[in-house]
Design a protein around this motif. Sequence first.
Motif, PDB file in Angstrom:
ATOM      1  N   THR A 320      40.843 158.729 -26.692  1.00 35.79           N
ATOM      2  CA  THR A 320      40.295 159.158 -25.735  1.00 35.79           C
ATOM      3  C   THR A 320      41.636 160.882 -25.382  1.00 35.79           C
ATOM      4  OG1 THR A 320      40.555 157.111 -24.583  1.00 35.79           O
ATOM      5  CG2 THR A 320      41.114 159.130 -23.354  1.00 35.79           C
ATOM      6  N   GLY A 321      42.547 160.541 -26.487  1.00 38.04           N
ATOM      7  CA  GLY A 321      43.332 162.101 -26.492  1.00 38.04           C
ATOM      8  C   GLY A 321      42.565 163.265 -27.028  1.00 38.04           C
ATOM      9  N   PHE A 322      41.259 163.475 -27.542  1.00 38.19           N
ATOM     10  CA  PHE A 322      40.457 164.000 -28.228  1.00 38.19           C
ATOM     11  C   PHE A 322      39.618 164.470 -27.201  1.00 38.19           C
ATOM     12  CE2 PHE A 322      38.818 165.567 -32.374  1.00 38.19           C
ATOM     13  CZ  PHE A 322      38.090 166.560 -32.036  1.00 38.19           C
ATOM     14  N   ASP A 323      39.045 163.489 -26.156  1.00 35.44           N
ATOM     15  CA  ASP A 323      38.480 164.195 -25.155  1.00 35.44           C
ATOM     16  C   ASP A 323      39.739 165.093 -24.328  1.00 35.44           C
ATOM     17  OD1 ASP A 323      36.114 163.660 -25.286  1.00 35.44           O
ATOM     18  OD2 ASP A 323      36.354 161.308 -25.338  1.00 35.44           O
ATOM     19  N   LEU A 324      39.912 165.371 -24.018  1.00 35.28           N
ATOM     20  CA  LEU A 324      40.851 165.532 -22.860  1.00 35.28           C
ATOM     21  C   LEU A 324      41.767 167.114 -24.061  1.00 35.28           C
ATOM     22  CD1 LEU A 324      42.562 166.456 -20.521  1.00 35.28           C
ATOM     23  CD2 LEU A 324      44.505 164.526 -21.064  1.00 35.28           C
ATOM     24  N   TYR A 325      41.831 166.882 -25.142  1.00 33.48           N
ATOM     25  CA  TYR A 325      42.639 168.613 -25.835  1.00 33.48           C
ATOM     26  C   TYR A 325      41.115 169.605 -25.636  1.00 33.48           C
ATOM     27  CZ  TYR A 325      46.605 166.362 -27.952  1.00 33.48           C
ATOM     28  OH  TYR A 325      48.445 166.032 -28.105  1.00 33.48           O
ATOM     29  N   MET A 326      40.798 168.600 -26.061  1.00 35.56           N
ATOM     30  CA  MET A 326      39.134 168.861 -26.092  1.00 35.56           C
ATOM     31  C   MET A 326      38.591 170.200 -24.693  1.00 35.56           C
ATOM     32  SD  MET A 326      36.767 169.704 -28.137  1.00 35.56           S
ATOM     33  CE  MET A 326      35.336 170.653 -28.531  1.00 35.56           C
ATOM     34  N   LYS A 327      39.362 170.035 -23.628  1.00 35.40           N
ATOM     35  CA  LYS A 327      38.523 170.270 -22.377  1.00 35.40           C
ATOM     36  C   LYS A 327      39.968 171.375 -22.029  1.00 35.40           C
ATOM     37  CE  LYS A 327      36.934 166.279 -19.323  1.00 35.40           C
ATOM     38  NZ  LYS A 327      37.145 165.169 -19.105  1.00 35.40           N
ATOM     39  N   MET A 328      41.016 171.259 -22.518  1.00 34.67           N
ATOM     40  CA  MET A 328      42.593 171.410 -22.596  1.00 34.67           C
ATOM     41  C   MET A 328      42.053 173.088 -23.595  1.00 34.67           C
ATOM     42  SD  MET A 328      45.458 169.422 -23.346  1.00 34.67           S
ATOM     43  CE  MET A 328      45.622 167.738 -22.096  1.00 34.67           C
ATOM     44  N   TYR A 329      41.298 173.184 -24.862  1.00 36.28           N
ATOM     45  CA  TYR A 329      40.916 174.315 -25.540  1.00 36.28           C
ATOM     46  C   TYR A 329      39.987 174.941 -25.049  1.00 36.28           C
ATOM     47  CZ  TYR A 329      44.113 173.295 -29.520  1.00 36.28           C
ATOM     48  OH  TYR A 329      45.511 173.197 -30.403  1.00 36.28           O
ATOM     49  N   ARG A 330      39.280 174.866 -24.737  1.00 28.34           N
ATOM     50  CA  ARG A 330      37.975 174.922 -23.994  1.00 28.34           C
ATOM     51  C   ARG A 330      38.709 175.912 -22.309  1.00 28.34           C
ATOM     52  NH1 ARG A 330      33.531 175.778 -26.289  1.00 28.34           N
ATOM     53  NH2 ARG A 330      31.833 175.266 -25.509  1.00 28.34           N
ATOM     54  N   GLU A 331      39.141 174.869 -21.899  1.00 28.12           N
ATOM     55  CA  GLU A 331      39.841 176.018 -20.783  1.00 28.12           C
ATOM     56  C   GLU A 331      40.100 177.364 -21.490  1.00 28.12           C
ATOM     57  OE1 GLU A 331      41.411 174.860 -17.024  1.00 28.12           O
ATOM     58  OE2 GLU A 331      42.365 174.509 -18.068  1.00 28.12           O
ATOM     59  N   ALA A 332      41.289 177.036 -22.529  1.00 30.28           N
ATOM     60  CA  ALA A 332      42.253 178.276 -22.693  1.00 30.28           C
ATOM     61  C   ALA A 332      41.029 179.520 -23.441  1.00 30.28           C
ATOM     62  CB  ALA A 332      42.472 178.244 -23.586  1.00 30.28           C
ATOM     63  N   GLY A 333      39.727 179.246 -23.826  1.00 31.63           N
ATOM     64  CA  GLY A 333      38.685 179.884 -24.821  1.00 31.63           C
ATOM     65  C   GLY A 333      38.038 179.822 -25.494  1.00 31.63           C
ATOM     66  N   TYR A 334      38.614 178.795 -26.274  1.00 28.21           N
ATOM     67  CA  TYR A 334      38.138 178.999 -28.189  1.00 28.21           C
ATOM     68  C   TYR A 334      36.834 178.182 -27.818  1.00 28.21           C
ATOM     69  CZ  TYR A 334      42.984 178.382 -29.167  1.00 28.21           C
ATOM     70  OH  TYR A 334      44.708 179.080 -29.156  1.00 28.21           O
ATOM     71  N   THR A 335      36.329 178.243 -28.692  1.00 26.93           N
ATOM     72  CA  THR A 335      35.039 177.737 -29.081  1.00 26.93           C
ATOM     73  C   THR A 335      35.395 176.180 -29.015  1.00 26.93           C
ATOM     74  OG1 THR A 335      35.291 178.199 -31.682  1.00 26.93           O
ATOM     75  CG2 THR A 335      33.680 179.907 -30.598  1.00 26.93           C
ATOM     76  N   ALA A 336      33.892 175.515 -29.876  1.00 26.05           N
ATOM     77  CA  ALA A 336      33.656 174.150 -30.092  1.00 26.05           C
ATOM     78  C   ALA A 336      34.322 173.776 -31.369  1.00 26.05           C
ATOM     79  CB  ALA A 336      32.453 173.444 -29.745  1.00 26.05           C
ATOM     80  N   ASN A 337      33.931 174.446 -31.790  1.00 24.67           N
ATOM     81  CA  ASN A 337      34.344 174.154 -33.296  1.00 24.67           C
ATOM     82  C   ASN A 337      35.388 175.106 -33.954  1.00 24.67           C
ATOM     83  OD1 ASN A 337      34.904 176.039 -36.575  1.00 24.67           O
ATOM     84  ND2 ASN A 337      33.065 174.723 -36.426  1.00 24.67           N
TER      85      ASN A 337
END
Length: 402
Positions: A320-337
């Motif tokens: 569950t934490g992974f999903d939330l982190y993913m949203k944070m990184y994507r919001e910051a402009g990181y690629t999925a990889n």
Amino acid sequence: MNTNSIKSFAREARLLLLDGVFQRLKYWSFQENGTNIENLNTIQGGYIFRGQPFTDVNVPTKWNKLKLKLKNKQSFKDVREEASYTWFNRLMAIKILETNGYISKQLAYTEGSRTPLIVQNAKRGEHNITNNADKELLIEYLKEDKDEEAFALLVTNLCHTNTVLHDIFGRIDDYTEILFPQNSLKIDGLLDLINSDAISETDYKEVELIGWLYQFYISDKKDEVFKGFKKNIKARAEDIPAATQIFTPKWIVKYMVENTVGKIYLDYEPDSDLRDQMKYLVENENDNVIASATKQSLIKDLTQLTLIDPAAGSGHILVTGFDLYMKMYREAGYTANQAVQNILRHNLYGLDIDDRAMQLSRFAVLLKAAQYDASILEDPILPHIYSFPEDTLGNLLQQKTK
């Protein structure tokens, strides 16, 4: 997720596995009290057992290790449980990987055939066994139509050679390899159950499936332990995991993650759009005002925002934490990889007293990562999740006092 169906599946699979391993132990001449009634003699190029010569040169070492492991009735029971769960663990991991398209079909049947594809392919010469002795053994099994023996050999090899299976679950104990459950390919046997519709395609897409399977698989064992408590029987260290593993409801997990990691992130990014997406976030009226006025945050970079679960179980909180982190990184402009690699390297940590739970937690987190970037399974970054056996702390304290 159809938990009733999954529960029935896991409990039925456990019974089939326990019986299959029991039959294999009997075949190798071991009795329930831990003794053996037949000896295995090593010869050049193989061994002699029950008066018959065999060409598998690897068996004698494994058989002797098994003999040393079996000392009494309790050790027989423990080995039976361990081998049963080891093969359940790995077979279900293979099924999950193939159903999600991360590996080619291995356990599945083709229309009109009950022979698993891994065996069908081997009959056409399509396999990745490179060891010459094992190759010759496989050819021998296939020529003699010993599909079950070929299946056990091929699955064991897959567990050794597939990067994810090997890195997550480690090397199978030698003696466990000769305890591959007997009768796995019989009608209404283990593989028929695995290839049935007891678990839906949709449920196979859920990374939490491995956790639910684990909890339901050990539910009967848990009942046994609690019955012992009522009789004032103290639980052994080996029984503690079965007695303590509980799958935390999803809404509670989200509440915990959003009000820890989520809150710290909002202090770091007070204008984040994620605030409205966190359903269980509890905020004070002055949170936004304070954050905006002071511009202070506990972190200066997303890689510093760490989440540790000290009782990780099968990884539900970490997933569950992974999903939330993913949203944070994507919001910051990181690629999925980039996001996936950062999360695995910097953000998620877990501990558990049970080796098996640690393995399943790592597997669940990697499956979650693969939902965002499947290439991560080609050269997986092993999640920072570790087992912390009961005696570890005691050993550390003893070392410190010496």
